[in-house]
Design a protein around this motif. Structure first.
Motif, mmCIF file in Angstrom:
data_model
loop_
_atom_site.group_PDB
_atom_site.id
_atom_site.type_symbol
_atom_site.label_atom_id
_atom_site.label_comp_id
_atom_site.label_asym_id
_atom_site.label_seq_id
_atom_site.Cartn_x
_atom_site.Cartn_y
_atom_site.Cartn_z
ATOM 1 N N GLU A 28 60.900 38.192 -10.132
ATOM 2 C CA GLU A 28 62.166 37.527 -10.467
ATOM 3 C C GLU A 28 63.328 38.504 -10.382
ATOM 4 N N ALA A 29 63.141 39.719 -10.918
ATOM 5 C CA ALA A 29 64.213 40.716 -10.904
ATOM 6 C C ALA A 29 64.591 41.104 -9.479
ATOM 7 N N ALA A 30 63.603 41.196 -8.589
ATOM 8 C CA ALA A 30 63.859 41.610 -7.205
ATOM 9 C C ALA A 30 64.242 40.436 -6.304
ATOM 10 N N GLY A 31 64.047 39.214 -6.779
ATOM 11 C CA GLY A 31 64.382 38.052 -5.975
ATOM 12 C C GLY A 31 63.343 37.684 -4.940
ATOM 13 N N THR A 32 62.127 38.247 -5.051
ATOM 14 C CA THR A 32 61.081 37.879 -4.090
ATOM 15 C C THR A 32 60.491 36.507 -4.395
ATOM 16 N N LEU A 33 60.722 36.002 -5.599
ATOM 17 C CA LEU A 33 60.448 34.608 -5.952
ATOM 18 C C LEU A 33 61.640 34.105 -6.748
ATOM 19 N N PRO A 34 62.105 32.888 -6.487
ATOM 20 C CA PRO A 34 63.227 32.343 -7.257
ATOM 21 C C PRO A 34 62.870 32.195 -8.734
ATOM 22 N N ALA A 35 63.866 32.279 -9.587
ATOM 23 C CA ALA A 35 63.646 32.225 -11.038
ATOM 24 C C ALA A 35 62.940 30.943 -11.450
ATOM 25 N N ARG A 36 63.278 29.828 -10.825
ATOM 26 C CA ARG A 36 62.656 28.553 -11.198
ATOM 27 C C ARG A 36 61.160 28.578 -10.905
ATOM 28 N N GLU A 37 60.779 29.110 -9.748
ATOM 29 C CA GLU A 37 59.359 29.186 -9.396
ATOM 30 C C GLU A 37 58.622 30.173 -10.305
ATOM 31 N N VAL A 38 59.283 31.253 -10.664
ATOM 32 C CA VAL A 38 58.667 32.217 -11.583
ATOM 33 C C VAL A 38 58.400 31.562 -12.932
ATOM 34 N N ALA A 39 59.371 30.798 -13.434
ATOM 35 C CA ALA A 39 59.190 30.112 -14.717
ATOM 36 C C ALA A 39 58.021 29.129 -14.640
ATOM 37 N N THR A 40 57.903 28.429 -13.523
ATOM 38 C CA THR A 40 56.790 27.498 -13.325
ATOM 39 C C THR A 40 55.452 28.220 -13.388
ATOM 40 N N LEU A 41 55.356 29.347 -12.671
ATOM 41 C CA LEU A 41 54.097 30.087 -12.643
ATOM 42 C C LEU A 41 53.767 30.682 -14.009
ATOM 43 N N ARG A 42 54.784 31.109 -14.749
ATOM 44 C CA ARG A 42 54.530 31.650 -16.088
ATOM 45 C C ARG A 42 53.872 30.601 -16.984
ATOM 46 N N VAL A 43 54.463 29.417 -17.025
ATOM 47 C CA VAL A 43 53.939 28.360 -17.897
ATOM 48 C C VAL A 43 52.544 27.940 -17.448
ATOM 49 N N ALA A 44 52.358 27.783 -16.138
ATOM 50 C CA ALA A 44 51.043 27.384 -15.622
ATOM 51 C C ALA A 44 49.990 28.444 -15.938
ATOM 52 N N PHE A 45 50.351 29.703 -15.771
ATOM 53 C CA PHE A 45 49.396 30.785 -16.040
ATOM 54 C C PHE A 45 48.984 30.789 -17.507
ATOM 55 N N GLU A 46 49.939 30.573 -18.396
ATOM 56 C CA GLU A 46 49.605 30.548 -19.822
ATOM 57 C C GLU A 46 48.724 29.349 -20.148
ATOM 58 N N LEU A 47 49.010 28.200 -19.550
ATOM 59 C CA LEU A 47 48.178 27.019 -19.791
ATOM 60 C C LEU A 47 46.754 27.258 -19.300
ATOM 61 N N PHE A 48 46.601 27.770 -18.072
ATOM 62 C CA PHE A 48 45.266 28.022 -17.527
ATOM 63 C C PHE A 48 44.526 29.078 -18.371
ATOM 64 N N THR A 49 45.256 30.114 -18.806
ATOM 65 C CA THR A 49 44.640 31.158 -19.635
ATOM 66 C C THR A 49 44.147 30.577 -20.952
ATOM 67 N N ASP A 50 44.992 29.785 -21.601
ATOM 68 C CA ASP A 50 44.601 29.180 -22.877
ATOM 69 C C ASP A 50 43.373 28.301 -22.711
#
Length: 619
Positions: free
Chosen positions: A542-564
């Motif tokens: 996200e900081a470098a812009g290699t993925l847009p902030a919206r997509e990063v937020a999506t992956l964060r939430v999905a990763f936490e859900l899958f981990t849980d």
């Protein structure tokens, strides 16, 4: 009429909390229930208004739960809304709007409250509300759950008072008196440019047991320098630091390096859940491989205790990784005692999920050795493989099997000189199409040192930091990252794969976690970041812009859900005496969980499509 009442009763009987009611009780509920048709787009409940006098059950159609303009959940057939505010008598947390033309059963509060007061219904309410609003907080603000979990809160918020600080000439007697007066288990020693620390355990072990006179200056029994932690670190960070360093107290510093207080292990975990510290100490004190194996047998009990103490799944994974590190280090020490000192200084690298500190009860061992030197030396390799073989075997005896693909330090491919590792890594950057280059790159960039210095990790990180200058490598890594397709959702009791195939179980690792991990690794590599956790890689992307902030937020939430979900599934297996795995039976998932998973799959799939369509990945 009677027929309509029968239809209502029959429908409700198939859905909690009504599925535990008798026929007569169901008939009473059905008699008081009204049928309500809501056109698409109609608001049924406003946000932040007084509790309604009814709750609704969706009979047909879909409704949206909305926080302002944002849809945070969709409810379908058989799901209830309005009951949370009804029970709590608080204002409604979310607005509810018909997503499509919807038919609902509206049940008066006077009828519903007795139903929800039943023990079985109370369990239903707790599960459904906890799950829904936990996910809602993750959707809106991933940090908002921190207040519920000490491991997620900021360290500065967990302090119970100022630190006890004394000059180095203070006597042991005076220091102990000040600790008792303040109700503290530690005292800090002000050394000007650094801190020392004396804990209650130090007083017992270094003073009382050692027969040290009470007039001895505390500078002679202190530990220095004291390990510190920033006030804006999380409780999970503090827990991990304590476990890594073998300490139970950390002075907390603000941005100006001013001491705010001292955090202890008891601030992070309940007393009965402090077994990670006991386990780590038992491993460090083990005098033989047999004793190491015996100590490791408490790992499953430890993670279950952490879960019962409501420690977050991600934090439990980091504790498991820390225990794996402790086991590895002790087994290396024992192996060197058995075969003699190694012929060269070497670094033992953890690889895979343990290296990323994203471990689970089922995690296996992945490792590599890099020894100091520019060229491979067969004699050095043979000696180090003898050590590695004992470590790999010892970890297997501890219930941590070797990587089935052979990514362990006892194999020649993963035991090389540092110079050779650097040379081969450079070759992967230049020619990612050579045999196994992508797989080996993905494995090695996760590497984290658990034995000896960080020199090897730093030198390899410098190699991979040049990845942005190698567009073909990034293109191949991107293609590799989108190769693992997520399922499209569920059909009845089957998982629907992206190709339309229906499977009886969901592989939560392959179908959920791996696609996110691979995307994060690729995006971080494009930003020049190698070894890191998935969360840190997403931050870097996200900081470098290699993925847009919206997509990063999506992956964060999905990763936490899958981990849980994976952690809960594996811990349930441990409680039932089964071997943890990744195969989840869709029939055992709550409707709400299935809905969240379906939405998460779609969201990750959208990110994969975005990456696939990006110019940088086109051939």
């Amino acid at each position: 009429d009677r027929r309509t009442m029968h239809e209502i009763a029959e429908f409700l009987s198939a859905h909690p909390p009504f599925d535990t009611l008798s026929e007569d009780e169901l008939a009473d509920v059905a008699a008081a229930t009204e049928i309500e048709f809501i056109a698409a787009g109609t608001t049924i409940l406003e946000q932040d208004v007084d509790a309604p006098g009814h709750a609704w059950v969706v009979r047909r159609g879909t409704v949206e739960l909305r926080d302002g303009a944002r849809v945070v959940d969709l409810l379908g057939e058989g799901e209830m809304f309005g009951h949370a505010a009804l029970l709590s008598e608080w204002p409604t947390a979310l607005a509810v709007r018909a997503h499509e033309d919807t038919l609902c059963y509206r049940i008066p509060a006077t009828v519903l409250r007795p139903v929800l007061a039943r023990p079985a219904a109370l369990r239903f309410a707790a599960r459904s509300l906890a799950g829904r609003y936990e996910m809602r907080r993750l959707e809106i603000d991933p940090l908002s759950t921190h207040a519920l979990d000490p491991a997620r809160r900021l360290v500065g918020e967990l302090l119970h008072g100022p630190a006890v600080v004394a000059p180095p000439e203070t006597t042991v007697r005076a220091a102990a008196e000040r600790m008792v007066e303040a109700g503290s288990t530690s005292i800090l020693v002000d050394l000007g440019d650094r801190l020392g620390i004396v804990t209650d355990r130090d007083l017992r072990a270094r003073v009382v047991a050692a027969g040290v006179p009470p007039e001895t200056p505390i500078s002679e029994v202190m530990t220095t320098p004291a390990r510190t932690i920033a006030a804006d670190a999380t409780g999970a960070d503090a827990l991990l630091e304590m476990l890594d360093r073998g300490v139970r107290h950390l002075p907390v510093l603000d941005g100006s390096r001013r001491v705010l207080g001292v955090i202890s292990d008891t601030d992070l975990l309940a007393v009965e859940a402090r077994t990670p510290f006991h386990l780590r100490r038992a491993i460090a004190n083990a005098g033989s491989v047999t004793e190491v194996v015996a100590a490791s047998g408490n790992l499953h009990e430890t993670v279950l205790a952490l879960h019962d103490a409501k420690v977050a799944a991600a934090s439990i994974g980091r504790v498991i990784a820390t225990v794996h590190d402790a086991l590895t280090r002790r087994l290396i020490e024992l192996a060197e005692e058995e075969v003699g000192p190694p012929p060269a200084r070497y670094t033992w690298l953890a690889l895979g999920s343990v290296a990323r500190r994203e471990a689970f009860p089922s995690s296996d061992q992945d490792s590599a050795i890099a020894w100091d030197g520019e060229q491979d030396d067969p004699e050095v390799r043979t000696a180090l493989q003898a050590i590695a073989g004992r470590v790999v075997d010892g970890l297997s005896r501890c219930g941590i099997p070797a990587c089935p693909n052979g990514a362990v330090a006892s194999k020649p491919l993963f035991c090389r000189s540092l110079g050779t590792w650097e040379a081969v890594a450079h070759s992967w950057l230049r020619d990612p199409d050579q045999t196994k280059a992508l797989i080996l790159t993905s494995v090695l960039i996760d590497g984290r040192p658990v034995w000896a210095g960080d020199v090897a990790a730093e030198r390899l990180a410098r190699v991979f930091a040049a990845a942005p200058d190698h567009p073909l490598l990034l293109r191949r890594l991107g293609q590799f990252a989108i190769a693992h397709k997520v399922p499209t959702g569920f059909f009845r009791d089957f998982v629907v794969e992206h190709n339309g195939e229906r499977r009886g179980t969901l592989d939560i690792k392959a179908g959920g976690l791996v696609p996110v991990i691979d995307l994060a690794r690729w995006a971080a590599m494009a930003a020049g970041v190698a070894g890191a956790s998935t969360a840190a890689r997403l931050d870097a992307a996200e900081a470098a812009g290699t993925l847009p902030a919206r997509e990063v937020a999506t992956l964060r939430v999905a990763f936490e859900l899958f981990t849980d979900l994976r952690m809960q599934h594996q811990l349930a297996a441990l409680r039932e005496g089964r071997t943890p795995d990744d195969s989840i039976d869709p029939k055992r998932l709550e409707p709400l969980t299935r809905r969240y998973l379906k939405n998460a799959f779609r969201a990750v799939s959208d990110v994969q499509r975005m990456v696939a369509n990006s110019t940088s990945l086109r051939l």
